[in-house]
Write an enzyme that holds these catalytic residues in place. Sequence first.
Site, short mmCIF file in Angstrom:
data_model
loop_
_atom_site.label_atom_id
_atom_site.label_comp_id
_atom_site.label_asym_id
_atom_site.label_seq_id
_atom_site.Cartn_x
_atom_site.Cartn_y
_atom_site.Cartn_z
N ASP A 136 15.44 -12.11 86.03
CA ASP A 136 15.58 -13.39 85.38
C ASP A 136 16.89 -14.13 85.79
O ASP A 136 17.54 -13.92 86.47
CB ASP A 136 15.55 -13.09 83.85
CG ASP A 136 15.76 -14.44 83.00
OD1 ASP A 136 14.91 -15.33 83.23
OD2 ASP A 136 16.51 -14.33 82.22
N TYR B 290 20.02 -25.53 76.93
CA TYR B 290 19.51 -25.44 78.45
C TYR B 290 20.55 -25.69 79.34
O TYR B 290 21.45 -26.18 78.95
CB TYR B 290 18.46 -26.54 78.56
CG TYR B 290 17.21 -26.27 78.15
CD1 TYR B 290 16.00 -25.60 78.14
CD2 TYR B 290 17.16 -26.62 76.46
CE1 TYR B 290 15.00 -25.26 77.60
CE2 TYR B 290 16.02 -26.44 75.70
CZ TYR B 290 15.01 -25.62 76.23
OH TYR B 290 13.72 -25.31 75.56
N ASP C 23 18.98 -17.44 84.03
CA ASP C 23 19.73 -17.60 82.93
C ASP C 23 19.80 -16.41 81.96
O ASP C 23 18.91 -15.83 81.57
CB ASP C 23 19.07 -18.71 82.18
CG ASP C 23 18.87 -20.17 82.92
OD1 ASP C 23 19.43 -20.27 83.93
OD2 ASP C 23 18.08 -21.01 82.47
#
Length: 190
Positions: free
Chosen positions: A17, A29, A19
Amino acid sequence: MVEKPFRNLMNKLVILDRDGVINEDSDNYIKSVDEWIPIPGSAEAIAQLSSAGYLVAVATNQSGIARNYFSLETLKAMHNKMEALVNAAGGHIDGIFFCPHGPDDRCQCRKPSPGLITQIEKHFGQSAEGAFIVGDSKRDLEAGLARGCTPILVRTGKGERTLAKGLDIENVIIVDDLQAAATYILTANQ
């Protein structure tokens, strides 16, 4: 969606993954290259894996595109920064796969659906069964488990929150960060 072609070196595969695993995460975000800040040791961990012959793929939900928080060009610039840091550490990323859709789009690529993992399998021409998937959320692990991956949860990013909610997935390897995950992967396959 595939962003970059791959170099098929060996059959060993690690899916990461982005973030919270490779770079710092934010509930607001990551919307710019400046906000994309690597977690210490993550570029070096990817370099260790690629130097050991692993195909390294990144599989990431990027609904900020659907929400108009950033553009595809900005996402590409973030990924260029990530790849440059990994290259500077002596490694490489073999493929970056991302879902640009929002949670209500009902796509098959948004994790926890396994669509990104399926894309990775097609791209590399091999099954992801037995590959390690490293994430900081239950949805990352579920996407990999649907394709037979071995789950590793990092405590960085949303990892601690994921553990606090209760992780009802069996045989999850829990480590502090991507560097610890790389160490585990490299020693598990000796």
